[in-house]
Each structure stands twice: as structure tokens, then as C-alpha cells.
Design a protein around this motif. Sequence first.
Motif, PDB file in Angstrom:
ATOM      1  N   HIS A  18      69.108 -55.117  35.368  1.00  0.00           N
ATOM      2  CA  HIS A  18      69.029 -54.277  36.474  1.00  0.00           C
ATOM      3  C   HIS A  18      68.301 -54.550  37.569  1.00  0.00           C
ATOM      4  O   HIS A  18      67.057 -54.357  37.288  1.00  0.00           O
ATOM      5  N   VAL A  19      68.822 -55.118  38.561  1.00  0.00           N
ATOM      6  CA  VAL A  19      68.082 -55.465  39.920  1.00  0.00           C
ATOM      7  C   VAL A  19      67.760 -54.299  40.690  1.00  0.00           C
ATOM      8  O   VAL A  19      68.862 -53.448  40.890  1.00  0.00           O
ATOM      9  N   GLU A  20      66.739 -53.766  41.003  1.00  0.00           N
ATOM     10  CA  GLU A  20      66.299 -52.883  41.736  1.00  0.00           C
ATOM     11  C   GLU A  20      67.105 -52.381  43.081  1.00  0.00           C
ATOM     12  O   GLU A  20      67.395 -53.086  43.801  1.00  0.00           O
ATOM     13  N   SER A  21      67.790 -51.182  42.974  1.00  0.00           N
ATOM     14  CA  SER A  21      68.757 -50.527  43.857  1.00  0.00           C
ATOM     15  C   SER A  21      69.268 -51.447  44.859  1.00  0.00           C
ATOM     16  O   SER A  21      68.832 -51.600  45.939  1.00  0.00           O
ATOM     17  N   LEU A  22      70.181 -52.429  44.469  1.00  0.00           N
ATOM     18  CA  LEU A  22      70.540 -53.179  45.280  1.00  0.00           C
ATOM     19  C   LEU A  22      71.568 -52.931  46.114  1.00  0.00           C
ATOM     20  O   LEU A  22      71.498 -52.932  47.495  1.00  0.00           O
ATOM     21  N   LYS A  23      72.237 -51.865  45.667  1.00  0.00           N
ATOM     22  CA  LYS A  23      73.520 -51.253  46.644  1.00  0.00           C
ATOM     23  C   LYS A  23      73.165 -50.878  48.013  1.00  0.00           C
ATOM     24  O   LYS A  23      73.645 -51.034  48.973  1.00  0.00           O
ATOM     25  N   CYS A  25      70.024 -68.251  32.304  1.00  0.00           N
ATOM     26  CA  CYS A  25      70.772 -67.696  33.747  1.00  0.00           C
ATOM     27  C   CYS A  25      70.314 -66.159  33.888  1.00  0.00           C
ATOM     28  O   CYS A  25      69.909 -65.770  34.915  1.00  0.00           O
ATOM     29  N   LYS A  26      70.646 -65.481  32.779  1.00  0.00           N
ATOM     30  CA  LYS A  26      70.478 -64.111  32.946  1.00  0.00           C
ATOM     31  C   LYS A  26      69.236 -63.678  33.014  1.00  0.00           C
ATOM     32  O   LYS A  26      68.945 -62.665  33.852  1.00  0.00           O
ATOM     33  N   ARG A  27      68.407 -64.514  32.348  1.00  0.00           N
ATOM     34  CA  ARG A  27      66.761 -63.984  32.413  1.00  0.00           C
ATOM     35  C   ARG A  27      66.344 -64.410  33.718  1.00  0.00           C
ATOM     36  O   ARG A  27      65.458 -63.692  34.367  1.00  0.00           O
ATOM     37  N   VAL A  28      66.736 -65.147  34.274  1.00  0.00           N
ATOM     38  CA  VAL A  28      66.362 -65.484  36.015  1.00  0.00           C
ATOM     39  C   VAL A  28      66.739 -64.586  36.797  1.00  0.00           C
ATOM     40  O   VAL A  28      66.116 -64.149  37.668  1.00  0.00           O
ATOM     41  N   LEU A  29      67.971 -64.394  36.591  1.00  0.00           N
ATOM     42  CA  LEU A  29      68.443 -63.175  37.580  1.00  0.00           C
ATOM     43  C   LEU A  29      67.781 -61.522  37.220  1.00  0.00           C
ATOM     44  O   LEU A  29      67.524 -61.070  38.165  1.00  0.00           O
ATOM     45  N   GLY A  30      67.548 -61.575  36.052  1.00  0.00           N
ATOM     46  CA  GLY A  30      66.963 -60.418  35.617  1.00  0.00           C
ATOM     47  C   GLY A  30      65.551 -60.119  36.140  1.00  0.00           C
ATOM     48  O   GLY A  30      64.883 -59.206  36.494  1.00  0.00           O
ATOM     49  N   ARG A  31      64.805 -61.318  36.003  1.00  0.00           N
ATOM     50  CA  ARG A  31      63.223 -61.349  36.562  1.00  0.00           C
ATOM     51  C   ARG A  31      63.057 -61.297  37.934  1.00  0.00           C
ATOM     52  O   ARG A  31      62.250 -61.127  38.264  1.00  0.00           O
ATOM     53  N   ALA A  32      64.476 -61.458  38.532  1.00  0.00           N
ATOM     54  CA  ALA A  32      64.158 -61.487  40.138  1.00  0.00           C
ATOM     55  C   ALA A  32      63.107 -62.302  40.546  1.00  0.00           C
ATOM     56  O   ALA A  32      62.317 -61.751  41.476  1.00  0.00           O
ATOM     57  N   LEU A  33      62.996 -63.518  40.180  1.00  0.00           N
ATOM     58  CA  LEU A  33      62.057 -64.452  40.774  1.00  0.00           C
ATOM     59  C   LEU A  33      62.020 -64.423  42.167  1.00  0.00           C
ATOM     60  O   LEU A  33      60.948 -65.001  42.775  1.00  0.00           O
ATOM     61  N   LEU A  34      63.018 -64.195  42.865  1.00  0.00           N
ATOM     62  CA  LEU A  34      62.957 -64.149  44.281  1.00  0.00           C
ATOM     63  C   LEU A  34      63.722 -63.155  44.687  1.00  0.00           C
ATOM     64  O   LEU A  34      64.688 -62.641  44.354  1.00  0.00           O
ATOM     65  N   ARG A  35      62.889 -62.325  45.492  1.00  0.00           N
ATOM     66  CA  ARG A  35      63.712 -61.031  45.891  1.00  0.00           C
ATOM     67  C   ARG A  35      64.905 -61.191  46.994  1.00  0.00           C
ATOM     68  O   ARG A  35      64.610 -62.212  47.687  1.00  0.00           O
ATOM     69  N   VAL A  36      65.798 -60.146  46.919  1.00  0.00           N
ATOM     70  CA  VAL A  36      66.817 -60.295  47.724  1.00  0.00           C
ATOM     71  C   VAL A  36      66.365 -60.451  49.517  1.00  0.00           C
ATOM     72  O   VAL A  36      66.902 -61.202  50.126  1.00  0.00           O
ATOM     73  N   GLU A  37      65.521 -59.576  49.495  1.00  0.00           N
ATOM     74  CA  GLU A  37      64.838 -59.529  51.083  1.00  0.00           C
ATOM     75  C   GLU A  37      64.238 -61.107  51.524  1.00  0.00           C
ATOM     76  O   GLU A  37      64.739 -61.484  52.513  1.00  0.00           O
ATOM     77  N   ASP A  38      63.599 -61.542  50.301  1.00  0.00           N
ATOM     78  CA  ASP A  38      63.115 -62.867  50.796  1.00  0.00           C
ATOM     79  C   ASP A  38      64.087 -63.890  50.943  1.00  0.00           C
ATOM     80  O   ASP A  38      63.850 -64.802  51.777  1.00  0.00           O
ATOM     81  N   MET A  39      65.162 -63.884  50.381  1.00  0.00           N
ATOM     82  CA  MET A  39      66.143 -64.954  50.332  1.00  0.00           C
ATOM     83  C   MET A  39      67.027 -64.843  51.742  1.00  0.00           C
ATOM     84  O   MET A  39      67.184 -65.665  52.376  1.00  0.00           O
ATOM     85  N   VAL A  40      67.114 -63.444  52.110  1.00  0.00           N
ATOM     86  CA  VAL A  40      67.714 -63.295  53.543  1.00  0.00           C
ATOM     87  C   VAL A  40      66.672 -63.802  54.647  1.00  0.00           C
ATOM     88  O   VAL A  40      66.980 -64.318  55.420  1.00  0.00           O
ATOM     89  N   GLN A  41      65.283 -63.233  54.514  1.00  0.00           N
ATOM     90  CA  GLN A  41      64.587 -63.752  55.500  1.00  0.00           C
ATOM     91  C   GLN A  41      64.345 -65.215  55.756  1.00  0.00           C
ATOM     92  O   GLN A  41      64.100 -65.777  56.572  1.00  0.00           O
ATOM     93  N   ASN A  42      64.185 -65.852  54.441  1.00  0.00           N
ATOM     94  CA  ASN A  42      63.908 -67.409  54.493  1.00  0.00           C
ATOM     95  C   ASN A  42      64.916 -68.064  53.392  1.00  0.00           C
ATOM     96  O   ASN A  42      64.511 -68.110  52.182  1.00  0.00           O
ATOM     97  N   PRO A  43      65.924 -68.422  53.950  1.00  0.00           N
ATOM     98  CA  PRO A  43      66.993 -69.130  53.318  1.00  0.00           C
ATOM     99  C   PRO A  43      66.622 -70.325  52.618  1.00  0.00           C
ATOM    100  O   PRO A  43      66.927 -70.621  51.549  1.00  0.00           O
ATOM    101  N   LEU A  44      65.465 -70.743  53.093  1.00  0.00           N
ATOM    102  CA  LEU A  44      65.006 -72.251  52.324  1.00  0.00           C
ATOM    103  C   LEU A  44      64.211 -71.863  51.016  1.00  0.00           C
ATOM    104  O   LEU A  44      64.097 -72.657  50.146  1.00  0.00           O
TER     105      LEU A  44
END
Lengths: 617, 617
Positions: A609-614, B82-101
Motif C-alpha cells: 500500500h503506497v501512501e494515498s497515491l490516487k 520487486c514487490k518488496r521494492v515497490l512496497g518499501r517505496a525506496l523513492l517517493r513518487v514526488e521525488d521521481m517527478v521532481q528529479n527524474p534522474l
Amino acid sequence: MAAPSEGDTASLLPDLPGGPLQAYRARASFCWKELALFLEGEDMLRLKKSIFSALEDDPLFARSRGHELSLEKHRELTFLRCKRVLGRALLRVEDMVQNPLSVLTLITCLGTYDWSLAQKFLLHLLVFGLAIYKSGSERHLEYLPKILNMEIFGCFAVTEVSHGSNAKAIRTTAHYDPATEEFILHSPDFEAAKFWVGNMGKTATHAVVFAQLYTPGGRCHGLHSFLVQIRNPKTLLPMPGVMVGDIGKKLGLNGVDNGFAMFHKVRIPRQALLNQTGDVTPEGTYVTPFKAELGREIHALVSGSKPLASWTAQRGIQECREACGGHGYLAVNRLGDLRNENDPNCTYEGDNNVLLQQTSGYLLGLLELRLQGGARLESPLGTVDFLEAYPDILDQRFSCPSVAGCLESSVPLAAYEWLVCYLLRESVQKVNQEKRSGISDFEARNNSQVYRCRSLALAFLELTVVRTFHEYVHQPSVPPPLRAVLRRLSALYALWSLNQHTALLYRGGYFSGEQAGKMIEDAILALCAQGSPWRFAGVARHTDFVSQQLKDDAVALVDVIAPPDFILDSPIGRADGELYKNLWTAVLQEGQVLERASWWAEFSASKTHVESLKSRL
Amino acid sequence: MAAPSEGDTASLLPDLPGGPLQAYRARASFCWKELALFLEGEDMLRLKKSIFSALEDDPLFARSRGHELSLEKHRELTFLRCKRVLGRALLRVEDMVQNPLSVLTLITCLGTYDWSLAQKFLLHLLVFGLAIYKSGSERHLEYLPKILNMEIFGCFAVTEVSHGSNAKAIRTTAHYDPATEEFILHSPDFEAAKFWVGNMGKTATHAVVFAQLYTPGGRCHGLHSFLVQIRNPKTLLPMPGVMVGDIGKKLGLNGVDNGFAMFHKVRIPRQALLNQTGDVTPEGTYVTPFKAELGREIHALVSGSKPLASWTAQRGIQECREACGGHGYLAVNRLGDLRNENDPNCTYEGDNNVLLQQTSGYLLGLLELRLQGGARLESPLGTVDFLEAYPDILDQRFSCPSVAGCLESSVPLAAYEWLVCYLLRESVQKVNQEKRSGISDFEARNNSQVYRCRSLALAFLELTVVRTFHEYVHQPSVPPPLRAVLRRLSALYALWSLNQHTALLYRGGYFSGEQAGKMIEDAILALCAQGSPWRFAGVARHTDFVSQQLKDDAVALVDVIAPPDFILDSPIGRADGELYKNLWTAVLQEGQVLERASWWAEFSASKTHVESLKSRL
């Protein structure tokens, strides 16, 4: 030799299956069966066929497609197959003795089926067996029948964990004790453990072990070989004082159990010394009957041939794997096996770069002798005789007026002679310059390898291959229908090989002007081109020689050298050319192809469960 | 930037262990921590450390040394990771968007640990996810959170069994049926099955499928992508009409389940079309809002970068494996994994040789436009701007008076500009000559690849890398203590790379005389040499630049880029340099090292009996 009659060859060389390759086969300028007969001879073809058929007919050699073999199972299977090959006596001892080339054919056939099997067989029978036969004496002959009927199983232990190609640095010791008339074999530490020894991991009962021989008083007489029992043949348990084990998984050749061994003051009888070149009397005196004089030319050729052959094969296999795209990367098509099983050839039995120093050292030594006013430059096999004209050759220049003229191997042959002379001069200058700077001879030689001595050794070997190939295809016994295709092959190999050295040909002045380099490239392209309609620019259209080139002969040439489908065991490589059908058949035979994964329930279990992504998206 | 203070870096870049490498590290001309900080920046170093530590701290990522993984287990483990990597959210979605590198860093870190894991993650999240995000529209956004929390798992299905790099030849069809507002997805035969699709073999529930779009009346609108459910996420069983399976073992990357799928008239809703570039109305009319204009320069650079990078890596890894001798061939040391996991880069997502045609086509097109009186030759990133001086550059000649002068990347940079212009002229001439012979443009281009267009594309990319490297190391922000080592590295890469083209430099007249080629070689050797005592012949002894060369910096440079020991997982590559100790530890941890073979009884069972050998021997 006339084209073979149907009766002669029908059973030895059966017709190939029809299919998509038929159209390409029809384009060939020659009869593939005639070439196969000319190259191999009827006896060899018959021997190969009998070996291949024996493997195909025996369920022990069935291909294990669709099953993953564990390391343990792989080794067991290879051992059982090796035992079966010896038991079936595919080649009689008399035939081996009469025609040593037949042994090579047997090994090659086994290798084409599986290089692990060939290695295991070769290491036991030839490397271990020949070491005893050649380095031992009368007292060791009793072991030979035991080797042939596998009462004992052998390995050849030179390499240590921290010494591979540098045999002189080996640290295992054998001290002679006159009180008991025994040698005491000892590994001083873990770095001196024997390591990488093929067959030692799980199966060998005996080893030929290389160790530094010491006589009472502490005098070292250098490296000698000893026949040492390392396991009990009844139980396969190690002998006392021997720690022996398996070094584990390799990149390939996993049917062979490479192993390590440490000897803890292991006592072996005086007679265990393989005493061909040196012996120890019961009282402990070292005696040497004579010096074993090596064939220096053969040594130089062999030391360069292995690097050239193993690197060329590695490059060729990788090229084929890439040319087949993804399908070349699929394990079932076995290009990976070919690559991984050729790979160790680049480093074992002497690292390629180290071995090349033997070849360049030989050439430098010859020239030095000659310049010091020595005898005429010549050698038993004649490979260096051209060097007698060394200064004249260096004055020669490339003189070929047209691309068509380059389509003969005599043109690159002349260029190669110049190239070797040039690299020889460059190497001598470099070594002397290094020596003058005050460093040791060893360092001077080391510093002269890159761009000089290493290139010299490779170029000399390439020249030797090019010359041998040229002479072979120009001998009068070549049947007239085969001459054109063989000469084209010879020219293509020579030009392709030479083209790697164009920079040096220009730099040293053998080539000048833009046309020389272009002609070589154009000649290579012309030789690879399709025959008709002939439209390759810059080459005369009407000469017979160029009217049909190698592209049209490609499939038929593969037919000449290809092993049977069962032996090759590659769906995309079968003789019928139905690669996609064969690929599908093979893929669908693998285990669990269409079944869902056994761990399917993990997919939906405890979803992440990734924090409230939607909200954010 | 000043050398980093202890407080800044102690936690990010801990000191390396002592041991045999300490003496070599002490010779470095620079501080490895300072270079690491300069190259990566503190944020990236922190991100890398957090990813690496997360992997090392989690038992799911423990290295499985000594156990053989079955294909099934390998795939399960990779899926769970792979599931664990996604679950641990090693990189936050905001960070990916802000810094694609940072996404690239995450993928690279996962890949350094295990490229199967990185591929599985990349294919699902980026290739599948981005395809929906970029090629879909508003109506597809609902899938993105499902991708992130793995309610669904994705794959990207372009390749078919008989079409890889030639996407236009794809034969899967999607016929629109206005009666039900559905597309009917169909694979006409086995050769048109989707094949090689990563994640499709066992895990994907959804696929982006490329198919030829047909509207009622039979009009084909070319290749479009569709989002298709292929498995039930609750059961992982295939959807009706979908035959989906696993293509089996590959030479490497076996944690990824590459698969195949055939669609038997599978109906999918109209909305499944990813409609960014073209859509179908409910009634069945095809509408296209705009053309997606591609960045041609970026396309040309990317199409050449992948071949250059993948081939350079393949060559480098093989060189390292050979340089390590047998130990490089031992599986536990993992050079085999590196080679086998890089290998597919040479052919997937476009075969290297095919891709290079995109690059050369771009350059030829630019020149043609210019010669037809077009605008100034320039491009957004400036990589082709030098071609504006094309005729002048071709008139230039090599002019470097000494080896010392060649030790700067500006010398090879100038030579490269000439080389690209020369190959461009040669390629244009060849293509035109072929066209004049009356064959099709396609054939003319094909016949101009070897020695011409292919070399042009590679040389252009090498020039771009050499130029970028040169500019990077000469920017004012490079800390003074790092300048010398970075400039030497830049010069070495440029000269080593250029040296592969010496033949052309001579042939086209840029080089003349023996000295030019020798200077390049001598400069390469000088850059690789040890610093002190400086005795390299032909180079002035007292210039600061040459007083210390790269051999002394080698270990420290590796320290800068090396991942932690746990991630590298190679006994002979650990940072402490205790290679033999580490090797022994690893070998003794493998399964059944010292145990006798489980099949030991086979050894003495039913001994083979070769006919009365003793008498004969």
C-alpha cells in the motif's frame, strides 16, 4: 578425386532434408558431399559417423531438454557418460596408436556433443594417461590398463590457487626421506593448494601432482611430477592427509568437477616420482639421465595457435549470438553453451597473453642469433624461413593494381610477410630501448608487449595460418570443382585477418595512398557478396573468378562442417532450416511452460500500500 | 568545492578496510571521497546509500550463495523482491517527478544488486507504466495507482517470434467492431505470437500490446498499442482466448520471466486503445489529433549510444574475466553474471547494427539538406554543429609535435572531427554509387553499412562522448585537486578509442609518416604507466602533467565507482583486496564441497572391461 558416386556416400553423407534452406543450397557452386570427402577422407567420415550414431542410439546420451540439471546431477551424468564411452571402446587402442589423428577426431566428436564430456575424457585418458606414459618409466606402465578400464580415474594437478600460468612459482613441496624411501608431499598454505584441477573435485582417485623436489640437505631440484593416490577407488573417500574438494560452479563446462587439494605431509613411495627426466636414488641422490630437448618451433607455434584460435572462436560465437538476436540469447538454442565452453580456452593451460610471449620470444631470439652472425634463418617446419630475406622484405611495397587482383590469398600473404618483419624490427627496437633505460630484462620484455611483441606473435601466427591455407587450396590434388570455393575462402580469411592491421601497413609505409586500404575492404565485400546478378562496383564483371561469390556458397559450406542435428541440439540450427517451427517445439517441451507459477498466491497476498497515491495522480 | 570535511562524508563515504590494497590506495594523486562527491553530489550519494542499505538489511535480499536456484524459484524470488521494492517505496513518487534522474539511480542501484530485479521493476513501473501514461489519455489514469501498489502487473508486448527490430512488420491485428464497441485482438499464426516479452511468462496480468489497427471496411491504420488484460490477478490464470506461457531459460537474467502470448479473437473494449496519437470513434471512424514530432537529434544519439555502450561493456567485462584468469571463470566471482546480463543489451530494444542505421541516416540526411542549399547545419544539443565546417575540417591534418602534446583530449577530439567528416563523405559517395547501379534505396543503404555508414555512426557517437568528457573535465567547477586525474582519464578514453581508427586516419591523409601513429600509441602507454620513477621513453620527465600517471590512481578510481561489497558480491572483488582468503571462504560455503559424490557407488559398479589390454601394452 571425382565427384563421389551415390553408392560411396549415400550412407556416410545422407541427403539433407528439404525445407526453406533448399533454395539457398541450390545456389552453391560446388557439391557439399565432394568437399566433405576431400576435407575429411572416407575413413574419418566413417569414424565420425560411428561415434555420432553411438551417442544418438544410447539413451544415456539423450538430450535432457526441459529439465534443469543440478550441479551434482550434471557431474554424475558426465561421469557415467565418460565411463560408457570408455566401455564402448569407440576407438580401439591399436587405431589410436596407428593414427593419432583419430584420437583428435574422437575428442572433437565428443566435444561437439558436449565439451564437459570431452574434457573429462581427455583429462583422464590423455592428459593424465599420457603424463604417466611420457614422464614415467617402465615401473609406471602397470597403471595404463587401469586407466583404460577405469579402475582408477585421473587428474593433472599443476595450478595452485595463486599461481596459474607461472608454473615456476609453484610452492607444493616433495621432500625425500631416505629412511623410509618416501617423498613427503606438502602444501605449505592455502594459497599453495592445488586449484582448478579438472576431475579432482569429485571423481579422481589419482593425480599427477607437480611439486618442487627436495633431496636431503635441502637442495631443490625444481618442478617434478608425482603419481599420487588421492581417493580410495572403492569408496571415493579421500586418502589420509589429503583435503580434496570441489571448487563449485563455473560459467560453463559444469559437467567437469574442477577441484582443489591440500596435502598435509602425505607420504608416497619413491617410485611415485615420474622419473623420465630426473630420479632420486634410494639413498637420496638426484640423478638426471638427459635433458629433454623441446621442439622450439612447435612450442612457438602452439603457444600462438591457442590464443589465435580461442579468441577467434570467442569473437565468432558472440557475433553469431548477436546475429541471431534474442533467439541467440535463449538457452535452448545453445549459443550460450558454445560461448561459455570455449571461454576458458582463453586462459587455461596458459593465459593467452602469457603464451604469446613464448612465440615472440622465439622470433626475437632467432633474429638476435642471426644478427650476431649465426647460421641461416630456417626451421624444421619452415615457418620462419622467409625471415632470411628480412631486410629485403622490409623494402617491399604493396603493388596490386585492382580489387580483382586482391581476390587471391597471395596478395595478403605478401603483406603479412612484410608485417611480421616490420613488427619484429619494432619489437627489437622497443626491447633494446627499454633495456638501455636500466631496468631488468624481465621488465623490459613486459614493457614491450602492448603494441609490439604481442602484435608480433599474433601476426606471425596469422601469417602461418594464411600461408598454410593458401598452400592447401593450391595443391594439385584439390578436385577442380572445389578449387574456386576453397580459394575464395582462403582469400577471405587472409584479407579479413590482414585488414585488422591496416594501420600498421600504412604507418610503416607498405601501404600508401587512399586506394590500398579501400581495395582490401572492397575485396572483402566482393568475396562476401552474392554472385549473380554481379554488380559490385570497381570489380570487373566478366572474370570467372568473381562471377560467383561466397554468399551463394554459405549454406553448403555449413553443410560440409555441420554435425548431425542430434549432436548440435539447437532448434534454430537444425538442417531443415524450419527455425520458428523448431523453436516452438522446443519451447513447448520445457517444464511448466503454460502452467501458472507455483507461487501464484503470492501475487495477491498482502498487497503493498503506497501512501494515498490516487489523490496525487 | 573544497575537499569534504570529515563530518560531511563520514557516514556517506566510510573509510575503506585496510589490507593488501592499502599500499596502492596510498599512491593516488587525489582523494577518492572528494571525487565521489564531485561526480555524484551529496543527494545522490545519500539516495544510493539508502537503497543499498535497505537491500543489505532485509533478509529477503540475502545472497543465496551455495544454493542452486531452480528457474521457478529464481522467478519467485525476483517477483517477491520487486514487490518488496515497490512496497518499501525506496523513492517517493514526488521525488521521481521532481528529479527524474533519481529514477535512473534507483534502477542502476537495483541493477548493480541484480539486473533481473532491475529489469522486472523497470518493465513494470516505467516501460508499462509510462506507456500508459504517455500513450494513453485521461481515461487510462485510473491504472496508475494500481500499477504502483501492484494490483496489476504489466508487460510491454511489441516483439513477435519472427519480428524483432523491424516493428513495422508486426502482424498481430486489432479489428474494430462497432456493434459491440470492441476491438478483436488476434494473432494470425505462431510466427506472429508475441515473444520475448519480459514479465509476460509468469507474472503479468496486463500487457500493452502492439497491433495493426483496422477499422470497418478493412482499412489498416498501422501500429497502435492496446491495454489488454491477459491474466486474472486473483488466480494468475490466463484470460479466455489468451494462450500465454514462458519462453524458458536464457543465458542470463533468469529472474525475469520472458514470455509469449497468442490472442485468439480476444475482445477488448474500445477504450483499451492507448489513444494519444490516434483514436477510433464509437461508430468506427479513425481520428488522429496530431503527429508526435520526435526529437530527431536525441533519437540519433540514443540509437548510437546503446550500441557503443553495450559493446564497450561486453568487451570490457570479457577483458576483466580473462585478466582474472580461471578465477574470473568461477561462477561465484560473478564476472559471468555481469557478462550474461549485459549481453542482451546488444540486441534488445533494437539490434545494435540496425539502430546504428538511425544515427547514420540522420547525419546523411542533414548533409543532403545542407548541400541542397538548406539552412545552417546545427542542432538543439549542438552535437552536429561542427559539420558546418565540413570542407575545411577535411583539409585539416594532424599536427602534434610530441607525445607529451598528445596527452590532452583536445588532440583526439580534433582527429575525431576530421574522422566523422571523412566517413560522412565516404558514406555519401558509397550510397550514391550504389543507387546509380539501379537498385532500391533500401538495398543501396544496406550495401553501404559495412566499413561506411556503420563506422560513421559509431565514430560520431565516440566523438560526442569524447567531446562531452573533454568539456566536463575542463569546466571551471572541477576542484583543482581533481583536475589532473580527470583530464588524464578523458585523454586516455579519447586516445584509446581513436586508436581503433588509425587505419582511416592514415588512409584519408590526416596522419602521415610513421611518427603520428606511434605517438598515439606511446601516449596511451604513457597515460597507463606508473608515475614514479618516471622513465617512459620519449616523454619529457619534468612536466607536472606526466609526473604521475593513471596506474597509481587505478585503485582509488575503482573506489569512487564501486558499490558496497554486499551489492558487488564477488569474493575476488571485495574492497579489502584479500582475494585468496575471500575466495576460499566462498568456495567452502558452497554445497557439498568436501562430501564425496552422492553417486560414489557408480564408480566401482560394473567396471568396464576393455578387451585384454594388458597383453598389448
